[in-house]
Write a protein that holds these residues in place. Structure first.
Motif, PDB file in Angstrom:
ATOM      1  N   ALA A  72       0.835  -1.206   0.000  1.00  0.00           N
ATOM      2  CA  ALA A  72       0.000   0.000   0.000  1.00  0.00           C
ATOM      3  C   ALA A  72       0.870   1.257   0.000  1.00  0.00           C
ATOM      4  CB  ALA A  72      -0.931  -0.015   1.209  1.00  0.00           C
ATOM      5  N   ALA A  73       1.917   1.258   0.790  1.00  0.00           N
ATOM      6  CA  ALA A  73       2.813   2.419   0.840  1.00  0.00           C
ATOM      7  C   ALA A  73       3.469   2.657  -0.515  1.00  0.00           C
ATOM      8  CB  ALA A  73       3.872   2.220   1.924  1.00  0.00           C
ATOM      9  N   ALA A  74       3.878   1.585  -1.172  1.00  0.00           N
ATOM     10  CA  ALA A  74       4.546   1.719  -2.472  1.00  0.00           C
ATOM     11  C   ALA A  74       3.627   2.327  -3.527  1.00  0.00           C
ATOM     12  CB  ALA A  74       5.061   0.355  -2.943  1.00  0.00           C
ATOM     13  N   GLN A  75       2.335   2.149  -3.373  1.00  0.00           N
ATOM     14  CA  GLN A  75       1.366   2.654  -4.344  1.00  0.00           C
ATOM     15  C   GLN A  75       0.813   4.031  -3.983  1.00  0.00           C
ATOM     16  OE1 GLN A  75      -1.624  -0.418  -5.264  1.00  0.00           O
ATOM     17  NE2 GLN A  75      -0.211  -1.887  -4.385  1.00  0.00           N
ATOM     18  N   SER A  76       1.156   4.538  -2.821  1.00  0.00           N
ATOM     19  CA  SER A  76       0.511   5.732  -2.278  1.00  0.00           C
ATOM     20  C   SER A  76       0.606   6.962  -3.173  1.00  0.00           C
ATOM     21  CB  SER A  76       1.081   6.049  -0.893  1.00  0.00           C
ATOM     22  OG  SER A  76       2.465   6.338  -0.980  1.00  0.00           O
ATOM     23  N   TRP A  77       1.713   7.156  -3.837  1.00  0.00           N
ATOM     24  CA  TRP A  77       1.881   8.337  -4.695  1.00  0.00           C
ATOM     25  C   TRP A  77       0.822   8.359  -5.787  1.00  0.00           C
ATOM     26  CZ3 TRP A  77       4.708  12.695  -4.450  1.00  0.00           C
ATOM     27  CH2 TRP A  77       4.864  13.449  -5.607  1.00  0.00           C
ATOM     28  N   LEU A  78       0.563   7.204  -6.376  1.00  0.00           N
ATOM     29  CA  LEU A  78      -0.365   7.138  -7.505  1.00  0.00           C
ATOM     30  C   LEU A  78      -1.825   7.124  -7.082  1.00  0.00           C
ATOM     31  CD1 LEU A  78       1.722   4.656  -9.604  1.00  0.00           C
ATOM     32  CD2 LEU A  78       1.471   7.095  -9.977  1.00  0.00           C
ATOM     33  N   PHE A  79      -2.087   6.840  -5.812  1.00  0.00           N
ATOM     34  CA  PHE A  79      -3.461   6.848  -5.316  1.00  0.00           C
ATOM     35  C   PHE A  79      -3.897   8.226  -4.839  1.00  0.00           C
ATOM     36  CE2 PHE A  79      -3.340   2.103  -4.098  1.00  0.00           C
ATOM     37  CZ  PHE A  79      -3.854   1.753  -5.323  1.00  0.00           C
ATOM     38  N   THR A  80      -2.979   9.184  -4.854  1.00  0.00           N
ATOM     39  CA  THR A  80      -3.273  10.507  -4.326  1.00  0.00           C
ATOM     40  C   THR A  80      -3.286  11.520  -5.464  1.00  0.00           C
ATOM     41  OG1 THR A  80      -2.074   9.831  -2.348  1.00  0.00           O
ATOM     42  CG2 THR A  80      -2.571  12.165  -2.563  1.00  0.00           C
ATOM     43  N   PRO A  81      -4.348  12.320  -5.559  1.00  0.00           N
ATOM     44  CA  PRO A  81      -4.391  13.341  -6.617  1.00  0.00           C
ATOM     45  C   PRO A  81      -3.224  14.323  -6.502  1.00  0.00           C
ATOM     46  CG  PRO A  81      -6.550  13.067  -5.606  1.00  0.00           C
ATOM     47  CD  PRO A  81      -5.576  12.288  -4.770  1.00  0.00           C
ATOM     48  N   PRO A  82      -2.717  14.807  -7.625  1.00  0.00           N
ATOM     49  CA  PRO A  82      -1.549  15.699  -7.624  1.00  0.00           C
ATOM     50  C   PRO A  82      -1.684  16.910  -6.695  1.00  0.00           C
ATOM     51  CG  PRO A  82      -1.995  14.978  -9.844  1.00  0.00           C
ATOM     52  CD  PRO A  82      -3.135  14.477  -8.997  1.00  0.00           C
ATOM     53  N   ALA A  83      -2.830  17.540  -6.639  1.00  0.00           N
ATOM     54  CA  ALA A  83      -2.994  18.726  -5.799  1.00  0.00           C
ATOM     55  C   ALA A  83      -2.864  18.395  -4.314  1.00  0.00           C
ATOM     56  CB  ALA A  83      -4.342  19.390  -6.065  1.00  0.00           C
ATOM     57  N   ILE A  84      -3.193  17.164  -3.945  1.00  0.00           N
ATOM     58  CA  ILE A  84      -3.096  16.760  -2.547  1.00  0.00           C
ATOM     59  C   ILE A  84      -1.676  16.302  -2.209  1.00  0.00           C
ATOM     60  CG2 ILE A  84      -3.895  15.054  -0.849  1.00  0.00           C
ATOM     61  CD1 ILE A  84      -6.644  15.213  -2.245  1.00  0.00           C
ATOM     62  N   ARG A  85      -1.064  15.565  -3.105  1.00  0.00           N
ATOM     63  CA  ARG A  85       0.274  15.051  -2.796  1.00  0.00           C
ATOM     64  C   ARG A  85       1.340  16.129  -2.886  1.00  0.00           C
ATOM     65  NH1 ARG A  85       0.275  11.332  -8.080  1.00  0.00           N
ATOM     66  NH2 ARG A  85       1.169  12.802  -9.547  1.00  0.00           N
ATOM     67  N   ASN A  86       1.018  17.262  -3.505  1.00  0.00           N
ATOM     68  CA  ASN A  86       1.976  18.361  -3.618  1.00  0.00           C
ATOM     69  C   ASN A  86       1.251  19.681  -3.377  1.00  0.00           C
ATOM     70  OD1 ASN A  86       4.236  19.869  -4.131  1.00  0.00           O
ATOM     71  ND2 ASN A  86       4.422  19.295  -6.281  1.00  0.00           N
ATOM     72  N   PRO A  87       0.720  19.892  -2.167  1.00  0.00           N
ATOM     73  CA  PRO A  87      -0.117  21.067  -1.912  1.00  0.00           C
ATOM     74  C   PRO A  87       0.617  22.396  -2.024  1.00  0.00           C
ATOM     75  CG  PRO A  87       0.382  19.952   0.147  1.00  0.00           C
ATOM     76  CD  PRO A  87       0.891  19.077  -0.977  1.00  0.00           C
ATOM     77  N   ALA A  88       1.915  22.408  -1.775  1.00  0.00           N
ATOM     78  CA  ALA A  88       2.675  23.661  -1.853  1.00  0.00           C
ATOM     79  C   ALA A  88       3.108  23.981  -3.281  1.00  0.00           C
ATOM     80  CB  ALA A  88       3.894  23.584  -0.944  1.00  0.00           C
ATOM     81  N   GLY A  89       2.846  23.051  -4.208  1.00  0.00           N
ATOM     82  CA  GLY A  89       3.248  23.274  -5.593  1.00  0.00           C
ATOM     83  C   GLY A  89       4.752  23.252  -5.788  1.00  0.00           C
ATOM     84  N   ASP A  90       5.437  22.482  -4.934  1.00  0.00           N
ATOM     85  CA  ASP A  90       6.887  22.352  -5.040  1.00  0.00           C
ATOM     86  C   ASP A  90       7.261  21.689  -6.355  1.00  0.00           C
ATOM     87  OD1 ASP A  90       7.038  23.379  -2.491  1.00  0.00           O
ATOM     88  OD2 ASP A  90       7.267  21.423  -1.534  1.00  0.00           O
ATOM     89  N   ASP A  91       8.550  21.718  -6.650  1.00  0.00           N
ATOM     90  CA  ASP A  91       9.066  20.985  -7.799  1.00  0.00           C
ATOM     91  C   ASP A  91       8.618  19.529  -7.674  1.00  0.00           C
ATOM     92  OD1 ASP A  91      11.762  19.129  -8.431  1.00  0.00           O
ATOM     93  OD2 ASP A  91      11.138  20.496 -10.041  1.00  0.00           O
TER      94      ASP A  91
END
Length: 189
Positions: free
Chosen positions: A143-162
């Motif tokens: 589950a941890a290995a898949q977490s990046w792809l299960f999370t929408p981009p705006a949530i996984r990178n809320p600060a809009g970092d690189d």
């Protein structure tokens, strides 16, 4: 020039992969697969038997590619998780394909069950734990290995970092989380 059945089969698998990723099993159309292969519809039934069996063949082939790329290291579950994470980021369609499988056919096949049980037992053996604890640790790692792809981009990178830097930080957090789980659930014997 003679007919190359292996080339036709490979084209069908590739076209089916694209179709199943986009539409799932229920939404996939044999006609589109045949057209995109290009092959005739009867070839699908001749090689694979049914649309369900074609889906199984596509999923099995993609999982085998993953197994070939990511070696299983039961004694180092955090490293395995990091390698899986990298593979999933490199091939997000595999996650989408498995999501369709879980939505449309949530029951585990005999091969899936055996694969997970043998990996869980290997984890349990490596850490001196029981099978159930090995399975818990394995499922958390997956589950941890898949977490990046299960999370929408705006949530996984809320600060809009690189995005690349954010991906590296998230990967490090995933590996650290599995290290903590490993230490808690699977203390070395």
């Amino acid at each position: 020039m003679g007919y190359d059945s292996s080339a036709t089969r490979a084209r069908l698998l590739e076209a089916a992969h694209e179709e199943f990723v986009a539409h799932g099993l229920a939404g996939a159309r044999v006609e589109r697969i045949a057209k995109n292969a290009p092959a005739n519809k009867q070839a699908i039934y001749a090689y694979f038997g049914s649309k369900d069996e074609l889906f199984d063949s596509v999923l099995e082939a993609r999982i085998q590619l993953l197994v070939d790329v990511v070696g299983f290291t039961p004694a180092d579950l955090p490293a395995y998780t990091g390698a899986l994470f990298d593979a999933f980021v490199a091939d997000p369609e595999l996650i989408r394909l498995t999501q369709w499988k879980m939505l449309e056919r949530p029951e585990a096949s005999a091969a899936e069950l055996e694969s997970h049980l043998s990996k869980a037992q290997a984890v349990a053996d490596a850490y001196g734990a029981d099978l159930e604890t090995g399975m818990d640790a394995l499922m958390i790692a997956l589950a941890a290995a898949q977490s990046w792809l299960f999370t929408p981009p705006a949530i996984r990178n809320p600060a809009g970092d690189d995005e690349g830097a954010r991906l590296k930080r998230h990967r490090a957090a995933v590996v650290a989380a599995v290290e903590a789980v490993t230490e808690r659930l699977l203390p070395k014997a």
